[in-house]
Structure formats: structure tokens, C-alpha cells
Write a protein that holds these residues in place. Structure first.
Motif, mmCIF file in Angstrom:
data_model
loop_
_atom_site.group_PDB
_atom_site.id
_atom_site.type_symbol
_atom_site.label_atom_id
_atom_site.label_comp_id
_atom_site.label_asym_id
_atom_site.label_seq_id
_atom_site.Cartn_x
_atom_site.Cartn_y
_atom_site.Cartn_z
ATOM 1 N N THR B 40 39.740 -26.273 47.578
ATOM 2 C CA THR B 40 40.518 -26.179 47.182
ATOM 3 C C THR B 40 39.596 -25.261 46.595
ATOM 4 O OG1 THR B 40 42.469 -26.998 47.082
ATOM 5 C CG2 THR B 40 42.318 -24.514 45.083
ATOM 6 N N LEU B 41 39.521 -24.034 46.988
ATOM 7 C CA LEU B 41 38.052 -22.936 46.244
ATOM 8 C C LEU B 41 38.710 -22.116 45.686
ATOM 9 C CD1 LEU B 41 35.688 -22.546 46.761
ATOM 10 C CD2 LEU B 41 35.560 -20.669 48.057
ATOM 11 N N ARG B 42 37.931 -21.761 44.013
ATOM 12 C CA ARG B 42 38.579 -21.156 43.108
ATOM 13 C C ARG B 42 37.865 -19.533 42.955
ATOM 14 N NH1 ARG B 42 38.813 -24.697 38.082
ATOM 15 N NH2 ARG B 42 36.381 -24.438 39.323
ATOM 16 N N LEU B 43 38.677 -18.326 43.853
ATOM 17 C CA LEU B 43 37.878 -17.492 43.210
ATOM 18 C C LEU B 43 38.635 -16.359 42.272
ATOM 19 C CD1 LEU B 43 35.867 -14.922 44.780
ATOM 20 C CD2 LEU B 43 37.941 -14.524 45.901
ATOM 21 N N LEU B 44 37.140 -15.896 41.236
ATOM 22 C CA LEU B 44 38.077 -16.137 40.162
ATOM 23 C C LEU B 44 37.551 -13.405 40.342
ATOM 24 C CD1 LEU B 44 38.997 -14.438 37.211
ATOM 25 C CD2 LEU B 44 36.500 -15.137 36.440
ATOM 26 N N ALA B 62 38.332 -20.275 59.293
ATOM 27 C CA ALA B 62 36.876 -20.139 59.509
ATOM 28 C C ALA B 62 36.050 -20.875 58.248
ATOM 29 C CB ALA B 62 36.088 -18.839 59.351
ATOM 30 N N THR B 63 36.804 -20.686 57.244
ATOM 31 C CA THR B 63 35.671 -21.571 55.994
ATOM 32 C C THR B 63 36.372 -22.763 55.817
ATOM 33 O OG1 THR B 63 37.031 -21.222 54.475
ATOM 34 C CG2 THR B 63 34.976 -19.662 55.620
ATOM 35 N N GLY B 64 38.271 -23.356 56.197
ATOM 36 C CA GLY B 64 37.703 -24.506 55.836
ATOM 37 C C GLY B 64 38.639 -24.596 54.296
ATOM 38 N N VAL B 65 38.893 -23.380 53.599
ATOM 39 C CA VAL B 65 39.417 -23.485 52.264
ATOM 40 C C VAL B 65 40.525 -23.368 52.156
ATOM 41 C CG1 VAL B 65 36.158 -23.443 51.705
ATOM 42 C CG2 VAL B 65 38.369 -21.124 51.661
ATOM 43 N N ASP B 66 40.673 -23.581 51.439
ATOM 44 C CA ASP B 66 41.877 -23.252 50.891
ATOM 45 C C ASP B 66 41.951 -21.964 49.252
ATOM 46 O OD1 ASP B 66 44.968 -22.798 49.295
ATOM 47 O OD2 ASP B 66 45.270 -24.296 49.109
ATOM 48 N N LEU B 67 42.051 -20.722 49.899
ATOM 49 C CA LEU B 67 41.693 -19.831 48.260
ATOM 50 C C LEU B 67 42.216 -19.477 47.608
ATOM 51 C CD1 LEU B 67 39.066 -18.103 48.118
ATOM 52 C CD2 LEU B 67 40.639 -15.797 49.687
ATOM 53 N N GLN B 68 42.227 -19.558 46.072
ATOM 54 C CA GLN B 68 43.094 -19.536 45.141
ATOM 55 C C GLN B 68 42.320 -18.635 44.475
ATOM 56 O OE1 GLN B 68 43.119 -22.937 43.386
ATOM 57 N NE2 GLN B 68 44.791 -22.566 41.481
ATOM 58 N N VAL B 69 43.556 -17.223 45.089
ATOM 59 C CA VAL B 69 43.004 -16.002 44.152
ATOM 60 C C VAL B 69 43.317 -15.828 42.300
ATOM 61 C CG1 VAL B 69 42.605 -13.689 44.816
ATOM 62 C CG2 VAL B 69 42.698 -14.715 46.195
ATOM 63 N N LEU B 70 42.497 -15.532 41.458
ATOM 64 C CA LEU B 70 42.978 -15.241 40.441
ATOM 65 C C LEU B 70 42.199 -13.944 39.789
ATOM 66 C CD1 LEU B 70 40.847 -18.778 38.634
ATOM 67 C CD2 LEU B 70 43.726 -18.802 38.656
ATOM 68 N N LYS B 71 42.760 -13.240 39.417
ATOM 69 C CA LYS B 71 42.833 -11.996 38.998
ATOM 70 C C LYS B 71 42.794 -12.102 37.497
ATOM 71 C CE LYS B 71 44.534 -9.688 42.891
ATOM 72 N NZ LYS B 71 45.450 -8.629 43.839
ATOM 73 N N GLY B 72 41.696 -10.865 37.095
ATOM 74 C CA GLY B 72 41.305 -11.205 35.591
ATOM 75 C C GLY B 72 41.397 -9.672 34.623
ATOM 76 N N GLY B 73 42.173 -9.389 35.452
ATOM 77 C CA GLY B 73 42.881 -7.333 34.901
ATOM 78 C C GLY B 73 41.053 -6.669 35.729
ATOM 79 N N ASP B 74 40.836 -5.526 35.054
ATOM 80 C CA ASP B 74 39.761 -4.882 36.051
ATOM 81 C C ASP B 74 38.259 -5.475 35.276
ATOM 82 O OD1 ASP B 74 38.369 -4.056 33.023
ATOM 83 O OD2 ASP B 74 40.204 -2.759 32.656
ATOM 84 N N ALA B 75 37.876 -5.341 36.369
ATOM 85 C CA ALA B 75 36.608 -5.000 36.490
ATOM 86 C C ALA B 75 35.646 -5.973 34.764
ATOM 87 C CB ALA B 75 35.051 -4.690 37.248
ATOM 88 N N GLY B 76 35.165 -4.608 34.401
ATOM 89 C CA GLY B 76 34.631 -5.605 32.764
ATOM 90 C C GLY B 76 35.503 -6.815 32.232
ATOM 91 N N LEU B 77 37.112 -6.539 32.212
ATOM 92 C CA LEU B 77 37.706 -7.556 31.313
ATOM 93 C C LEU B 77 37.163 -8.996 32.659
ATOM 94 C CD1 LEU B 77 41.034 -6.027 30.572
ATOM 95 C CD2 LEU B 77 39.113 -6.942 29.269
ATOM 96 N N ALA B 287 31.341 -22.724 48.886
ATOM 97 C CA ALA B 287 31.579 -21.184 48.406
ATOM 98 C C ALA B 287 30.515 -21.090 49.214
ATOM 99 C CB ALA B 287 31.303 -21.774 47.022
ATOM 100 N N GLU B 288 29.647 -21.593 49.796
ATOM 101 C CA GLU B 288 28.673 -20.578 50.674
ATOM 102 C C GLU B 288 29.377 -20.377 51.685
ATOM 103 O OE1 GLU B 288 25.577 -23.611 52.023
ATOM 104 O OE2 GLU B 288 24.495 -23.856 49.427
ATOM 105 N N ARG B 289 30.580 -21.153 51.924
ATOM 106 C CA ARG B 289 30.983 -20.469 53.727
ATOM 107 C C ARG B 289 32.301 -19.665 53.275
ATOM 108 N NH1 ARG B 289 32.216 -26.136 54.335
ATOM 109 N NH2 ARG B 289 33.808 -26.136 53.595
ATOM 110 N N LEU B 290 32.207 -19.506 51.944
ATOM 111 C CA LEU B 290 33.062 -17.798 51.700
ATOM 112 C C LEU B 290 31.919 -17.069 51.910
ATOM 113 C CD1 LEU B 290 35.892 -16.769 50.683
ATOM 114 C CD2 LEU B 290 34.781 -17.543 48.351
ATOM 115 N N LEU B 291 30.930 -17.224 51.118
ATOM 116 C CA LEU B 291 30.527 -15.644 50.963
ATOM 117 C C LEU B 291 29.762 -15.987 52.295
ATOM 118 C CD1 LEU B 291 30.179 -15.895 47.651
ATOM 119 C CD2 LEU B 291 27.716 -15.671 47.653
ATOM 120 N N ASP B 292 29.910 -16.319 53.849
ATOM 121 C CA ASP B 292 28.975 -15.872 54.445
ATOM 122 C C ASP B 292 29.927 -14.571 55.576
ATOM 123 O OD1 ASP B 292 27.137 -17.783 54.460
ATOM 124 O OD2 ASP B 292 27.359 -19.418 55.102
#
Lengths: 537, 357
Positions: B40-44, B62-77, B287-292
Motif C-alpha cells: 500500500t502506497l500513500r500519495l498525498l 505495473a508498479t504492484g502497489v495499492d495506491l491510496q490517494v490523500l487529498k489535502g486541499g489546494d497545493a499550498g495547504l 515509491a520509486e516504481r510510482l515515480l517511474d
């Protein structure tokens, strides 16, 4: 007798544990964490000494006060109308009048821009003015007055007024010295809720206030977002909290001092059709006013959602489900997320709010303090609290990104409503009834089960309804949390409004939210039909 | 304090228990595939993050991850959240941090270096960190947009430079956003600083003010409240994005042959968005695989129609609606992130004085 008193004193103490624990974990501890992290002594002093800070404080206070007075002025005639007259469409209109309360600020802001902005229906640009801000706050909060005051008004015993009339008092005199004093507890409750909402207002001010007007919450956002200065933001958050706390304490004190014992009656036969010409004229006038204050902005929203390039069209609604919106959540997904979160938030709000109401109901000093603490989140800075939750909730269990966090945030806002709606009902249960039960040998638990619960049932329905609506419409608190990707309706609307070309779709999504809210209110009203026992506020 | 902590413990245990039941019973769907991959990979990220379902599936494949997306408001926040939780991170990868905020994150040691092989396809101009602690994923240009019909009707020529905006014929035509509450507003302020230089930019804003510039608090209010190209407003010039005209065409409820608005390519400020691996994440390899993957054509070509920004990978093809309705400015303005970090508050204050004071 001794035993009865012991019960009366003891019940609140255990009941206080749950709300206090909840507030400590999800409000005070996180706030303390963020303030401790970002506050530096020197900065507090220099900010407190700054004239800009106090200008913002003054404006925040001023606009909240004007908003409260204006909302009461608009809400009272409506409360009178709905509690005294029966006319076709009354139930539906009452539900519609409540809808604004759940609309997210982005939608209300856009609807008001359509009315008051350049090229708006008003004919001249009134955006960026105090007038626009107050109008939007009135639009939002009239429902609060209508609901809190209306429920009491329809139960006032008309005999008091008739007695005054028999003694020669004219209608003005009767209103001033009989009706208003009787309504005072509900008026104070409504005023306190409206004031807190307006005081911590963010989206409305940001969209309609332009650059000339900033509330503390807007200034906190500017410091956080623009200047990346959490220290400055924290000082302002602290000031905001302080002003809110003082205001609340004053309100709670006032509530206690002016509490009156009123015998109320069943409301079933109060409302009657407007049979005289004068009554009909009055109904028409009040409805006309509501049509302008509430109907027009709602109409602006709905009409814009149906606006096609050539006349009326369903295009915006169809487009919402189209593939070209990318993988933005569909209305169905967003509505499902909203409903699930609202149900969980309502359960939490009731689970915490009911014990809180039990603890607050006795008129005692300790209860006053607790009452103030419970109301506090309503006026606190959502930005600051969001950061605080991130800092504080990492151990022993990491709740920072839990799915529960969003409903918990909503519950913090909803609990004050639950308390304000349940306390009056609890207070109305005459002590003599309880004493009688206890004298006859009923245990405290049995008194609770056999006397309190059945009487409180209806009030709980209304409280649950309000908590549900608060959650459906909540936007600010949600926005500032790092949350799993489960967009609610308000969040999806905000997303649409950040895309060029998607304005009609945003209005369509807003209309869907309004329709869901109106249906929910109709159901709630039916469940919580006020025909319970007599009440004392 | 100890008492408080004890309370916190008790309540957290209670909440923890109830959490389990809620997470399993709540039918709220996360953007994850049904078969649970091993890691499980957490993406903020910020609220604008979107990814096609098919690309998400390919990503997890492709990456073998379970992507967990976290949203934190606009980019600044979102960046503030990442910084606040630095000692006990809530995510393994952060995506969406831009050049205006980059230095702060780098100085705080938020990220650890990684050089994805796909970086060779990314133009050098987009790489702002020589140590490769962050990887450029996309970019977007904040540009002036104009309402075509309004200029056609009035017979005025479309202004072709920032300087032109101070001419009397363009009086009361422009709406911009407050840099203290709006990201494109900040970008436009930076564009003027970059173009006119440290000594001249305030004078330019004073002239804009004298020429009747309107300042809205955020993009939505400017674009949907005042801009005549998208609302009943009366201002035919607005600070928006180079991707706004294609978005207008793409989202139009009734098909449009031509975008109602156009982009002025002079005076655009470039925002570059980066992804970085959070320092000391236990999931470094995933995380490297995700960036790739984020630099792969599959992800890069999904970016424009999901997030309305441009792919960093130069080999990625743009969708037709982009090539038909906008241009990428040739000489966008940019400022060294370290300079932005050092002057942000100072510039904002001076802007306030020049424009609002």
C-alpha cells in the motif's frame, strides 16, 4: 426526596464524560498542538498590538452582529407565518426555506454573484460590498431562526396574549411585553448560532466580500496560504477563539438569568388558514419578502443549471455523467459519499450531543461552562483545527488520514445544534414528573427510560435532522483535512467551479444537492412533527 | 497534562475500535482496484489530482502497489500538511508541489533524492533541483486570457504585452486574483516581478491600478464572476491558464467549434509541479516504481484531460483539443524558487500597498 436530588445532581456528571472526552481529543488537544507548534511569544504581542489585527476583529464582530440582527428580522416573520397559518404548499415552502442552510458557500457565492455581480439581476454591481455579505448570511441562516423560534412559537399558549388583550393591550404592546419575552430563550439560541456561523464565515466573505472586507477566518487563510505564516495564522485563530468564548459565556449567562417557566401546549390546532383579508395580506407580504431573500438566489442557481445556449436545456445534467468529465466523481458517487458521511456524522453527533444535552440541561455553573465549550467549535477556525488534527492524532492510533475524520469534523459543527435542540426538551420535562416516578420507586435508569426518553423522542428527530443537514452542506472543515479521496457533493461542486467551461454543470450539481436536502427535510419534518408534551424553555 | 493524555488514549482506543467497523461497512469507494496488491502506497496530493480509471489500473498493475490517494486541499495547504507531519509522515509520495513552494519543502528536508530513468525525456528547463529530490511531472502556464467576441465587437486589438495593459484603451478591462488567496494570482504577481524586475514591478501595478484593474479573491470569482468570456461579467481580460480555452471547449455542454477565449502568450508565468519521495519512507522501492510510472507515456498522456496541465515528458502527445485551442508560450517567465521563498511575504506586502493601500 434525597434520592431524587442525588439523581438530579449525579446524572449530568457521568453524562459530561463523553462530550468532554470527545472535545478534548478532537478539538482542544489538536488546537493546543498546532498553537504550541506555531506560536511564538513575541509574535503574539506584536500581533495583538497591531491595528490591522484589531480592524479585522472589529469588522468580523460588526458583520456578524449585523448579520444576526438582519437574520432575526427576516426569520421572525417567517417563523410566525409557518407557526400560525395553514396554507397550500406550507410544508414544501418550509422545507425550501431550509435548503440554503445546506448549500456550500461556493454555490451560494456563485448564485449571489449572478444576482448582485456585474450584469446581475440587480442591474448594478453590488458584489464586494457589506450588503452582499449580509444578504448571503441572511439567506443562509434564516432557516436557523425559522426552525428554532418557529417550534416554540407554535406552542405558545394564546391565552396569555388574549389575557393581555382583555386588559387593553394593543397588538404592538402584546408583541413587545408578552410574545417576545416568551420567545426569548429560542431567540437567544437562534441568535447565538447565527452569530457564530457569521463570525467564522469564510467562503461567503472570500467570494462576496472582495478585498475590502476580511474576517478573521479569511485573514487566517491569507496568512496560511499566501504568506505561509502559520505563526501569524495561529495568533489570529487564538484571538478568534477568545472572542467567541467571551460571546458564548455572555450568551449562556443570559440564558440562565432570563430563563422563564412557560407552559406550552400542543401545536396541532394553532395554525389556521388566513381567513381575514388582513391575514391574507400579511401572509402574502411575508411570503413575498421570503421570495426575494431566499427564493431569488435559489432560483438563480436552479435557472442557471438549466441554461443552454438556446433556452432551457438538460444538457448540464446529462454532461455530468459524460465521460469527458474525466474521472471526476459522478453525482451519484458524490451523493453516496455525502449520504454515508452524513449518516456517520449524525450518529457521532447524537452519540456525543445527547449526553452533552443531559449534562447541560440543569441550570448550574458547571453546566454553563460545558455548554460554552460545546458551542466553541462552531466559531473556531477550520483551517487551524484541520492542521491541529494532523499534528495531534498520530498516536497511539494514527487517525490523521482515517475515513472517520471527515464525519468527526462534521460532528464537531453538528453537536452544538443537537445540544441546542435537545436541551429545551429536556428542561421541559417537569421535575414533578420525575420526582413522582422516583418516589414510586423507579430507579434512575427507569426514570430515564420511562419518563425522559419517550418525551425526548421528537426533539431527537429534529436534532438528528439538523445534524444530517449540517454534514450534507459542510465544506470548510472538510477542505482543510488530508482526507481519503471520497468527494462529497460540496467538494465535487467546488471542483467543477475550478474548471473553465464547467459552470452549468456546477450549478446542476448544486441543484441536485438542493433537491436532496429538500427531500431530506420533508422526511425529517414528518418524523419530527411537533406534537409532543408541553415544553418549558 | 498527564490527565489529558490519559483521556486522549481512552478516547482514541474507543474511536479506533469503532473505526474498524465503519471502514468495512461504509460503501464509500476508494480509487483502488478490487484485488489488493501487496504494497500500500500513500500519495498525498492536492484537490485537482485526477487519474483515469484505466490508467490507475495500469499503474497498479505495473508498479504492484495499492495506491491510496490523500487529498489535502489546494497545493499550498497540501504542502503545509506535508511539512507539519514531516516527523511522522502521512504519505510515502507527495505530488503537486510547485516551484513557488519548492524551496520551503526542500529546505525542510521533506524529500529524499531519486532519479527516475524517464527523466531523460523531460526538458532540462523543468528540472529545478540539481539533487533530484523532486521530479517534474507536469507544468502549466498562468496567462492572460481574453474574450474573443468582446474584442471583435469593440474593434480594440487584443493587448500583446504586459505593458499594453496600462494603456488608456484598456481601462477597466482586466480582472486579476489576489496573490494572497489565489495561486494564479500569485503566479501573475511573480510574472510581473520577473518581467519588470525588482525596481519596476510596483510601479507597473500602480499604473494597472490607475487603469482600473479589478482584483478578485480567487480564480472562480474572477473567471465566473467578472470575466465576460465565461460569465455575465464585463471584463474581457482575466488572469487564468493557457489550458483554459481547451477546457472551455472540452467541457462545453453544447459542442463548440472554436474556443470563446484566447491566450495572450506574453507575460505567462510557468508553474511546474513536482513529485517527491518522502524522506525515510519504509516503501522506498514502491515509491520509486510510482515515480517511474508517473513519467511514463501512459500516465503523462492522461494528464492533460484529467488535470488540465501539460505533461513534463516531451515525448507525450497532447490531445487534439489542446493542440487545436491553445499554444504553449515559447518564453514563459520563471523565478528561481529560492528567490520566491526569500521574498514571498515581502512582495505580497508591497503588492498590497501598491494595489490596495
Amino acid at each position: 426526596m434525597n434520592r431524587v436530588h442525588r439523581f438530579a445532581n449525579r446524572a449530568p456528571r457521568w453524562a459530561a464524560v463523553i462530550p468532554v472526552a470527545f472535545l478534548v481529543v478532537f478539538f482542544f488537544y489538536p488546537l493546543q498542538a498546532i498553537l504550541a507548534e506555531s506560536l511564538r511569544g513575541g509574535e503574539i504581542l506584536s500581533r495583538l498590538g497591531s491595528s490591522t489585527t484589531w480592524r479585522v476583529v472589529r469588522f468580523t464582530f460588526l458583520q456578524a452582529t449585523i448579520s444576526t440582527v438582519a437574520t432575526l428580522a427576516a426569520g421572525l416573520p417567517l417563523a410566525y407565518l409557518f407557526s400560525h397559518y395553514r396554507f397550500p404548499g406550507r410544508r414544501l415552502l418550509r422545507a425550501v426555506a431550509t435548503v440554503p442552510f445546506v448549500l456550500p458557500t461556493v454555490v451560494v457565492g456563485s448564485a449571489f454573484l449572478a444576482l448582485l455581480g456585474p450584469g446581475g439581476w440587480l442591474g448594478r454591481d453590488a458584489s464586494g460590498s457589506l450588503f452582499a455579505i449580509i444578504a448571503a448570511h441572511v439567506f443562509y441562516n434564516t432557516a436557523v431562526v425559522l426552525r428554532t423560534v418557529g417550534t416554540l412559537w407554535e406552542r405558545l399558549d394564546p391565552q396569555l396574549g388574549e389575557a393581555a388583550r382583555a386588559l387593553g393591550a394593543g397588538p404592538l404592546r402584546r408583541t413587545w411585553s408578552v410574545t417576545l419575552p416568551l420567545l426569548r430563550p429560542a431567540l437567544a439560541a437562534a441568535a447565538s448560532l447565527v452569530f457564530l456561523f457569521s463570525f467564522s464565515s469564510f467562503g461567503v466573505i472570500l467570494i462576496l466580500g472582495g478585498l475590502r472586507y476580511a474576517t478573521l477566518e479569511v485573514e487566517i487563510y491569507r496568512q496560511t496560504f499566501g504568506f505561509l505564516d502559520l505563526g501569524a495564522a495561529s495568533v489570529l485563530a487564538l484571538i478568534q477563539l477568545g472572542v467567541v468564548a467571551v460571546t458564548l459565556l455572555t450568551y449562556v449567562r443570559y440564558q440562565r438569568r432570563t430563563a422563564t417557566q412557560v407552559t406550552l401546549r400542543s401545536p396541532i390546532d394553532v395554525a389556521r388558514p388566513p381567513d381575514s383579508l388582513r391575514a391574507r395580506g400579511m401572509v402574502a407580504a411575508i411570503l413575498g419578502m421570503a421570495g426575494i431573500l431566499i427564493g431569488l438566489p435559489l432560483a438563480a442557481l436552479v435557472i442557471r443549471s438549466f441554461q443552454g445556449q438556446a433556452g432551457l436545456s438538460l444538457q448540464a445534467y446529462r454532461a455530468l455523467d459524460d465521460a469527458h468529465f474525466g474521472d471526476l466523481a459522478t453525482p451519484v458517487q458524490s451523493a453516496t459519499n455525502s449520504l454515508v458521511i452524513a449518516v456517520v456524522a449524525t450518529l457521532i453527533a447524537l452519540g456525543v450531543g445527547i449526553p452533552a444535552a443531559i449534562a447541560v440541561a440543569p441550570r448550574a455553573k458547571a453546566a454553563e461552562l460545558l455548554d460554552t465549550l460545546i458551542m466553541l467549535p462552531l466559531g473556531a477556525s477550520a483551517v487551524t483545527l484541520g492542521f491541529g488534527l494532523l499534528l495531534a492524532l498520530d498516536s497511539p492510533i494514527d487517525l490523521r488520514t482515517s475515513r472517520l475524520l471527515v464525519p468527526i469534523g462534521h460532528a464537531l459543527v453538528a453537536i452544538p445544534f443537537v445540544v441546542r435542540l435537545v436541551v429545551p426538551v429536556l428542561r421541559s420535562i417537569r421535575t414533578s414528573l420525575r420526582e413522582a416516578a422516583a418516589m414510586l420507586g423507579a430507579s434512575p435508569a427507569a426514570v430515564m427510560r420511562k419518563v425522559d426518553l419517550p418525551l425526548v423522542g421528537r426533539g431527537l428527530g429534529a436534532a438528528a435532522g439538523f445534524a444530517f443537514l449540517v454534514s450534507m452542506g459542510e465544506f470548510g472543515a472538510t477542505l482543510f483535512l488530508a482526507r481519503p479521496d471520497t468527494p462529497t457533493l460540496p467538494l465535487s461542486i467546488a471542483r467543477l467551479l475550478s474548471r473553465p467551461g464547467a459552470f452549468p454543470e456546477a450549478m446542476a450539481m448544486g441543484t441536485i444537492l438542493a433537491a436532496i436536502a429538500a427531500s431530506a427535510i420533508l422526511v425529517i419534518d414528518r418524523v419530527a412533527e411537533p406534537n409532543g408534551p408541553s415544553r418549558e424553555f | 497534562m498527564r490527565k489529558v493524555r490519559a483521556w486522549v488514549m481512552v478516547a482514541l482506543v474507543l474511536v479506533g475500535c469503532s473505526r474498524q467497523t465503519t471502514t468495512t461497512s461504509a460503501p464509500v469507494t476508494l480509487l483502488t482496484s478490487t484485488s489488493a496488491p501487496p504494497v500500500t502506497l500513500r500519495l498525498l496530493t492536492h484537490d485537482s489530482f485526477l487519474i483515469s480509471e484505466s490508467v490507475q489500473a495500469a499503474l497498479e498493475q505495473a508498479t504492484g502497489v495499492d495506491l491510496q490517494v490523500l487529498k489535502g486541499g489546494d497545493a499550498g495547504l497540501m504542502v503545509t500538511q506535508a511539512l507539519l507531519t514531516k516527523d511522522n509522515p502521512i504519505a510515502d509520495v507527495v505530488y503537486g508541489i510547485d516551484n513557488t513552494m519548492l524551496t520551503r519543502a526542500l529546505e525542510a528536508g521533506l524529500f529524499e533524492p531519486y532519479t527516475p530513468p524517464g527523466l531523460t525525456d523531460v526538458p532540462d528547463a523543468l528540472e529545478l533541483d540539481p539533487e533530484h529530490r523532486v521530479t517534474p511531472i507536469d507544468f502549466g502556464d498562468v496567462c492572460l486570457n481574453y474574450h474573443k467576441a468582446a474584442f471583435k465587437d469593440s474593434g480594440l486589438s487584443v493587448p500583446d504585452s504586459l505593458e499594453a495593459l496600462t494603456l488608456p484603451e484598456y481601462k477597466d478591462l482586466l480582472v486579476v486574483e489576489d496573490p494572497a488567496t489565489s495561486s494564479p494570482g500569485m503566479a501573475f504577481l511573480l510574472a510581473t516581478v520577473a518581467h519588470f524586475g525588482e525596481d519596476q514591478w510596483e510601479g507597473y501595478w500602480r499604473k494597472l491600478r490607475a487603469n482600473g484593474v479589478e482584483v478578485a479573491t480567487d480564480w472562480t470569482t474572477a473567471y465566473y464572476g467578472s470575466f465576460s468570456g465565461a460569465s455575465d461579467g464585463d471584463r474581457p481580460l482575466v488572469v487564468s491558464y493557457a489550458s483554459s480555452p481547451p477546457a472551455q471547449v472540452h467541457f462545453a455542454t453544447e459542442a463548440l467549434a472554436e474556443a470563446p477565449t484566447g491566450v495572450i502568450t506574453d507575460g505567462c508565468f510557468r508553474q511546474i509541479e513536482f513529485a517527491g519521495i518522502v524522506a525515510e519512507t519504509p516503501e522506498r522501492e514502491a515509491a520509486e516504481r510510482l515515480l517511474d510510472f508517473m513519467l511514463s507515456l501512459e500516465f503523462q498522456e492522461d494528464i492533460p484531460l484529467q488535470m488540465f496541465v501539460f505533461p513534463a515528458n516531451a515525448r507525450a502527445k497532447l490531445p487534439e483539443v489542446f493542440t487545436a485551442h491553445t499554444v504553449i508560450p515559447e518564453r514563459p517567465l520563471i523565478i528561481d524558487p529560492a528567490l520566491i521563498e526569500a521574498n514571498r511575504a515581502f512582495w505580497l506586502q508591497r503588492w498590497n500597498q501598491a494595489v490596495l493601500g
